[in-house]
Structure formats: structure tokens, C-alpha cells
Design a protein around this motif. Structure first.
Motif, mmCIF file in Angstrom:
data_model
loop_
_atom_site.group_PDB
_atom_site.id
_atom_site.type_symbol
_atom_site.label_atom_id
_atom_site.label_comp_id
_atom_site.label_asym_id
_atom_site.label_seq_id
_atom_site.Cartn_x
_atom_site.Cartn_y
_atom_site.Cartn_z
ATOM 1 N N ARG A 164 48.313 44.224 38.611
ATOM 2 C CA ARG A 164 48.976 44.460 37.338
ATOM 3 C C ARG A 164 48.764 45.886 36.831
ATOM 4 O O ARG A 164 49.385 46.289 35.839
ATOM 5 C CB ARG A 164 48.448 43.480 36.283
ATOM 6 C CG ARG A 164 48.625 42.013 36.645
ATOM 7 C CD ARG A 164 47.880 41.128 35.665
ATOM 8 N NE ARG A 164 47.951 39.727 36.046
ATOM 9 C CZ ARG A 164 48.863 38.879 35.617
ATOM 10 N NH1 ARG A 164 49.798 39.292 34.772
ATOM 11 N NH2 ARG A 164 48.860 37.618 36.016
ATOM 12 N N MET A 165 47.883 46.622 37.469
ATOM 13 C CA MET A 165 47.525 47.953 36.988
ATOM 14 C C MET A 165 48.419 49.021 37.593
ATOM 15 O O MET A 165 48.713 48.999 38.789
ATOM 16 C CB MET A 165 46.056 48.259 37.317
ATOM 17 C CG MET A 165 45.056 47.274 36.748
ATOM 18 S SD MET A 165 43.344 47.731 37.114
ATOM 19 C CE MET A 165 43.184 49.189 36.069
ATOM 20 N N LEU B 170 43.859 39.218 41.039
ATOM 21 C CA LEU B 170 44.659 38.792 39.897
ATOM 22 C C LEU B 170 44.782 39.886 38.835
ATOM 23 O O LEU B 170 45.685 39.847 38.003
ATOM 24 C CB LEU B 170 44.025 37.536 39.268
ATOM 25 C CG LEU B 170 43.847 36.355 40.218
ATOM 26 C CD1 LEU B 170 43.183 35.193 39.498
ATOM 27 C CD2 LEU B 170 45.195 35.916 40.790
ATOM 28 N N TRP B 171 43.894 40.866 38.887
ATOM 29 C CA TRP B 171 43.862 41.930 37.884
ATOM 30 C C TRP B 171 44.458 43.232 38.404
ATOM 31 O O TRP B 171 45.344 43.825 37.768
ATOM 32 C CB TRP B 171 42.399 42.126 37.454
ATOM 33 C CG TRP B 171 42.121 43.277 36.553
ATOM 34 C CD1 TRP B 171 42.909 43.736 35.517
ATOM 35 C CD2 TRP B 171 40.981 44.148 36.593
ATOM 36 N NE1 TRP B 171 42.308 44.817 34.907
ATOM 37 C CE2 TRP B 171 41.122 45.091 35.541
ATOM 38 C CE3 TRP B 171 39.830 44.193 37.392
ATOM 39 C CZ2 TRP B 171 40.182 46.084 35.289
ATOM 40 C CZ3 TRP B 171 38.884 45.175 37.131
ATOM 41 C CH2 TRP B 171 39.063 46.107 36.098
ATOM 42 N N LEU C 160 38.593 37.878 40.587
ATOM 43 C CA LEU C 160 39.173 38.731 39.553
ATOM 44 C C LEU C 160 40.102 39.794 40.114
ATOM 45 O O LEU C 160 41.213 39.985 39.603
ATOM 46 C CB LEU C 160 38.030 39.396 38.768
ATOM 47 C CG LEU C 160 38.422 40.470 37.751
ATOM 48 C CD1 LEU C 160 39.234 39.863 36.612
ATOM 49 C CD2 LEU C 160 37.174 41.182 37.217
ATOM 50 N N THR D 210 39.146 44.901 46.595
ATOM 51 C CA THR D 210 40.256 45.822 46.332
ATOM 52 C C THR D 210 40.812 46.378 47.635
ATOM 53 O O THR D 210 42.037 46.483 47.803
ATOM 54 C CB THR D 210 39.783 46.974 45.431
ATOM 55 O OG1 THR D 210 39.240 46.439 44.222
ATOM 56 C CG2 THR D 210 40.942 47.898 45.089
ATOM 57 N N ALA E 25 40.168 50.486 37.898
ATOM 58 C CA ALA E 25 39.303 49.357 38.251
ATOM 59 C C ALA E 25 38.260 49.779 39.280
ATOM 60 O O ALA E 25 37.081 49.397 39.188
ATOM 61 C CB ALA E 25 40.148 48.204 38.802
#
Length: 437
Positions: A291-292, A287-288, A284, A337, A298
Motif C-alpha cells: 500500500r506504500m 499487507l502493509w 504485517l 519485504t 517501512a
């Protein structure tokens, strides 16, 4: 090997992709296979409480030392040669320690294996940056996922394999996975050697210099001083807080749960479950998070999961055990991360290697003593209260680092030595260069 992006998305890079993935699969097996076998190692090799504590300190200690040394090795010998050296160290260390007859040779050869893996930790992010600058998130998701798989499968198979054969086979067999790393990289080397004349013809047209280097306009970034960079310090602090919690779980979760009344086999399964929960978040996060606008959002979610898991295991370890382990396991998204931010906060392959080495070197050094202190506090007080409070401190440290890496800035912006000092030629703004980002 060349530093370029092929016209076809995956053409010419399959060997590198497989090599990165198999390397990731092997990076934690030598660490996580040992804790479930400590009962046998106590009797077979003479492990004591102090040598078990030393064994727990070895991974972060060796990862720290070779995290700091590896960027210089990469700069001198190149990414791929350093990768091969790391694999050979890992294979030799695992095989020889499996034949050891006493605790100290076992620890010594464990250190050799972990030195190899410490180098491998640092090499992987810049390899992704070099071969897949157009697919950083996707390839990072793949390799962090396989790192979690390797972390989970070795403790799960450790006891069954030892029961069928011996603890020596159970510990030594993972060297085969490390050795397999060389096969796809050998194929990639042959492919790059065959394509080198074509690349040489294309280089003037696309602005490339010698293979694996940057154009002259970017030569200044070849001299980076990471301790000048808030990004480098932030990522190191973030990784320190995260890794301290993770290593406490890997060292103390089974004995802690066993002491609360859980049987040893179930406690070992809880550790494997904790490790395998890194899988969904590993997929996750890459891929997530890219974009933030503010990745700290997150990170805050994962920090809350960590906090809930810590509190649950402290306050009610036998009621809701699997829920608390689930929450802490999902909190491991902070590690995925951290690996992703190595490439999101660097512009170049060299910047990625410097940021990777510094953050992992300093981060693992900061985390290395925490598992030992966690157990020492418990032994001194007879209670787990202050030990678990220390995990809360680690969360605060992690969030301080998260605040520092949240702004969109890069190590090259603040860690470059002035051109007159580095004598590296004219400096220009760092950016895309022949597919390097």
C-alpha cells in the motif's frame, strides 16, 4: 499445471495453497535444528571449530548456488517438477545425515538437503505469482509467516527431543514435514489434469497459450538477463545485507550470550525467540508494504530496529538481553519485504522466477562469508567491537539496495534481451495475461 485465475477466489487452487504453505514451513527446519545440538555433535561426530564454521557457511553458500541455477531448471522442466525434485533432495539429505557417523558425511548430506531447500527458496515466489496473482500479498503473508514458524520450532524442540531419544531423531524427524509437501501438490496435479480440457476450450477466449506459458505478445520476456536490471541488482544487494545479519544471529547469538554469562539453555531460547519474532512482521509486511508509495519508509523502520538491537547486545548484553533480541527480531521485517518485492517488482511468472533466483543467488553469496568473518575477527582481536561494527556495514549495504528497489519499476523493463537476439518473437509491453501479472 495451468497458469490462470479461477472465477471463484480459491476454487481449484487449494492444493497449491497448502503445498506452498507446507513447503514454507519446511524450508528452514534443517538449518535451525542443528545449532542447539552442536554440543552433542562435537562429541558424536568430531566437529571442530573449523567444521562448525563450514557448517555455518553451507546454508548461504548452497542457497546462492542453487538460487542462480534454479531459474534455468524452471525454464526447462516447469515450476512443479522442480519443486518435487527439491523436496526429494531435502528429504534424502536430512534422513541420511541423521545416520552419519562422522563429520564429513554429515556435512555432505547437509549440503544435499540445503540444495533442495535452495531450490525451494526460489520456486515459492513464482508459484505464488502463478497460482495467486490476485492474492499475492495475502499468500505471501501466509507463507513467510510459516517460514518463520518452521525456523523457530525446530531449535525449540531440538534439545528436548534429543534428550528423550537422540540427536539423530531430533535432526531427522523434520524430513517428514518436507515429505508432506508432496501430498497437496499431488492433489493439485490431479485437479489440473482433470480441468485441462476445460481450460483448453477457454484459452482462445481469454488469450492464453499453452499451459504455463505467456501469449505471443509476451514471448520476449521469456529471455531475461537479470544482471542488466537495476531492480535485480538492488534486490540482491538488499537481500545480501539482510541475510548477513540474520545468519550472524543464527550462528553466533547463542555462543555470544553464553560467553557473556547466560546459561546455554537460555541462550538457545533467545535464538528461538529471535526466530519466532519473524511471525508478526511476516504477517504485517505483505499487507502493509504494497500500500506504500515508497517501501523504503517501512524498510527504514526495520533497519532502525536492527541497529538498536545490535547496539544493545554489544553495549549491554546481560542487561536488557530480551529487549535487544526483541528489537533485532522485529527488524527481520526486511526479509519478508525482500520476498514480497520479488513479486512486486516483476510482471510475470517467469520474471518472478528470474528475479527470485538472481536476487537470492547473488544475495546469499554475498552474505555467506559474513558469519565466518564475524567469528574470525573476534578470535583475532579478542574483542567483539569490530565484529559488531561489521553488522553496521551490513545495514548500510542493505539500505543501498533498498534505495535501488524503492522506485516502482520491474525486471522486465530492463532485463529483456532484444527480440532479434532472443529470437523469441515480437515483443510487446508486459502486463496482465490471462490473470498473470
Amino acid at each position: 499445471m495451468s497458469n490462470f485465475v479461477a472465477k471463484k477466489p480459491w476454487a481449484g487452487r487449494i492444493g497449491a495453497l497448502l503445498g506452498i504453505m507446507v513447503m514454507a514451513l519446511s524450508l528452514r527446519t534443517a538449518v535451525s535444528v542443528v545449532p542447539p545440538l552442536l554440543g552433542e555433535l562435537r562429541g558424536g561426530l568430531g566437529f571442530s571449530a573449523s567444521t562448525i564454521g563450514l557448517l555455518a557457511m553451507l546454508p548461504p553458500l548452497l542457497f546462492a548456488v542453487f538460487g542462480l541455477l534454479t531459474p534455468a531448471l524452471i525454464r526447462r522442466f516447469g515450476l512443479e517438477k522442480v519443486l518435487v525434485a527439491s523436496v526429494l533432495l531435502a528429504v534424502a539429505g536430512q534422513l541420511v545425515r541423521a545416520t552419519s557417523g562422522h563429520v564429513w558425511p554429515f556435512l555432505g548430506w547437509s549440503a544435499v538437503a540445503l540444495a533442495g531447500y535452495g531450490i525451494g527458496n526460489v520456486v515459492l515466489p513464482p508459484l505464488v505469482k502463478k497460482y495467486f496473482p490476485d492474492r499475492v500479498a495475502l499468500v505471501t503473508a501466509g507463507y513467510v509467516t510459516l517460514l518463520s514458524v518452521g525456523t523457530a520450532i525446530s531449535p525449540q524442540f531440538a534439545v528436548p527431543v534429543a534428550t528423550l531419544s537422540s540427536w539423530r531423531v531430533s535432526i531427522g524427524m523434520w524430513a517428514v514435514v518436507s515429505l508432506a509437501v508432496l501430498l497437496p501438490w499431488g492433489a493439485q496435479a490431479l485437479r489440473d489434469r482433470r480441468d485441462r480440457p476445460k481450460i483448453a476450450q477457454l484459452r482462445p477466449a481469454v488469450g492464453l497459450t499453452a499451459p504455463g506459458t505467456l501469449p505471443a505478445a509476451h514471448a520476449a520476456v521469456q529471455k531475461l538477463v537479470p544482471w542488466r536490471s537495476p531492480v535485480a541488482w538492488g534486490l540482491a544487494i538488499f537481500l545480501a545485507g539482510n541475510s548477513a545479519q540474520t545468519y550472524v544471529y543464527f550462528t553466533w547469538l547463542p555462543p555470544y550470550l553464553s560467553g557473556q554469562g547466560l546459561d546455554a539453555a537460555t541462550a538457545g531460547s533467545a535464538l528461538a525467540y529471535f526466530a519466532i519474532l519473524g511471525l508478526p512482521v511476516s504477517l504485517l509486511v505483505p499487507l502493509w508494504v504494497p500500500r506504500m508509495r515508497n517501501p523504503i519508509l517501512a524498510i527504514s523502520v526495520f533497519a532502525l530496529l536492527w541497529a538498536a538491537g545490535h547496539l544493545g547486545l554489544y553495549l549491554s548484553p546481560m542487561d536488557g538481553t530480551w529487549l535487544w533480541v526483541t528489537l533485532s527480531g522485529l527488524g527481520q521485517g526486511t526479509f519478508a519485504t525482500a520476498l514480497l518485492m520479488v513479486n512486486l517488482r516483476s510482471r510475470t511468472t517467469h520474471g518472478s522466477s528470474v528475479l527470485s533466483g538472481f536476487s537470492q543467488g547473488v544475495g546469499y553469496a554475498g552474505a555467506g562469508l559474513v558469519p565466518l568473518v564475524f567469528g574470525t575477527i573476534h578470535d583475532s582481536t579478542g574483542s567483539w567491537t569490530l565484529s559488531f561494527a561489521m553488522l553496521g556495514v551490513c545495514l548500510v549495504v542493505m539500505m543501498v539496495g533498498a534505495l535501488m528497489i524503492n522506485p516502482r519499476r520491474y525486471i522486465e523493463d530492463s532485463a529483456v534481451v532484444p527480440a532479434r537476439d532472443a529470437m523469441a518473437g515480437p515483443a510487446g509491453p508486459a502486463g496482465p495475461a490471462g490473470g498473470i501479472r
